[in-house]
Design a protein around this motif. Sequence first.
Motif, PDB file in Angstrom:
ATOM      1  N   SER A  46      -1.030  -0.577   1.767  1.00  0.00           N
ATOM      2  CA  SER A  46      -1.359  -1.788   2.527  1.00  0.00           C
ATOM      3  C   SER A  46      -2.635  -2.430   1.994  1.00  0.00           C
ATOM      4  O   SER A  46      -2.726  -3.647   1.864  1.00  0.00           O
ATOM      5  N   ILE A  47      -3.624  -1.601   1.687  1.00  0.00           N
ATOM      6  CA  ILE A  47      -4.876  -2.132   1.134  1.00  0.00           C
ATOM      7  C   ILE A  47      -4.627  -2.776  -0.221  1.00  0.00           C
ATOM      8  O   ILE A  47      -5.105  -3.883  -0.499  1.00  0.00           O
ATOM      9  N   SER A 103      -1.798  -4.032  -1.347  1.00  0.00           N
ATOM     10  CA  SER A 103      -1.016  -5.261  -1.226  1.00  0.00           C
ATOM     11  C   SER A 103      -1.863  -6.399  -0.675  1.00  0.00           C
ATOM     12  O   SER A 103      -1.580  -7.573  -0.944  1.00  0.00           O
ATOM     13  N   CYS A 104      -2.915  -6.095   0.090  1.00  0.00           N
ATOM     14  CA  CYS A 104      -3.825  -7.146   0.550  1.00  0.00           C
ATOM     15  C   CYS A 104      -4.720  -7.632  -0.595  1.00  0.00           C
ATOM     16  O   CYS A 104      -5.031  -8.818  -0.682  1.00  0.00           O
ATOM     17  N   ILE A 105      -5.106  -6.706  -1.457  1.00  0.00           N
ATOM     18  CA  ILE A 105      -5.955  -7.085  -2.589  1.00  0.00           C
ATOM     19  C   ILE A 105      -5.165  -7.884  -3.614  1.00  0.00           C
ATOM     20  O   ILE A 105      -5.621  -8.910  -4.096  1.00  0.00           O
ATOM     21  N   CYS A 106      -3.982  -7.402  -3.932  1.00  0.00           N
ATOM     22  CA  CYS A 106      -3.158  -8.071  -4.944  1.00  0.00           C
ATOM     23  C   CYS A 106      -1.758  -8.289  -4.360  1.00  0.00           C
ATOM     24  O   CYS A 106      -0.868  -7.452  -4.539  1.00  0.00           O
ATOM     25  N   PRO A 107      -1.516  -9.415  -3.673  1.00  0.00           N
ATOM     26  CA  PRO A 107      -0.215  -9.633  -3.034  1.00  0.00           C
ATOM     27  C   PRO A 107       0.932  -9.865  -4.026  1.00  0.00           C
ATOM     28  O   PRO A 107       2.091  -9.760  -3.664  1.00  0.00           O
ATOM     29  N   CYS A 120       3.464  -2.236  -4.686  1.00  0.00           N
ATOM     30  CA  CYS A 120       2.750  -1.830  -3.469  1.00  0.00           C
ATOM     31  C   CYS A 120       3.657  -1.909  -2.252  1.00  0.00           C
ATOM     32  O   CYS A 120       3.597  -1.059  -1.370  1.00  0.00           O
ATOM     33  N   SER A 121       4.518  -2.915  -2.195  1.00  0.00           N
ATOM     34  CA  SER A 121       5.437  -3.014  -1.053  1.00  0.00           C
ATOM     35  C   SER A 121       6.494  -1.916  -1.127  1.00  0.00           C
ATOM     36  O   SER A 121       6.888  -1.362  -0.093  1.00  0.00           O
TER      37      SER A 121
END
Length: 121
Positions: free
Chosen positions: A82-83, A85-89, A94-95
């Motif tokens: 989750s961290i 995916s927030c940094i690099c969407p 990450c998902s």
Amino acid sequence: MVDAVHTELNPHQSSHKDYNLSRRIDSESEFERQREAEKTRVRFWRERMAECRPLGFLIGLPFALIALVLAAVGAVIWVLGSILSCICPCCFCCSALANLAMKLIQLPVKIIRWFTDQIPC
């Protein structure tokens, strides 16, 4: 006599007798609703107890405890994913990592259900 005079003065207001009768009918219908709700609850718990398989639960418990350790690992992976995916969407891995972590978190419940479904008693 007082009720008749009172009704003549306030035709929209019912007498005390009518009020007591409607209150008694309401309490009887409420009693019937509560009785039906209780019957429904009893029927539900009887059906659930028919599905209860304590032997399957006890046999599956050690495996579920091992899966619980994996679920803790999955929770850590989920937080890190989750961290990230927030940094690099734009990063799709990450998902996928977060989805894998969610499956790991749900694993103990799935194992217990599988064991209880396999053991008939």
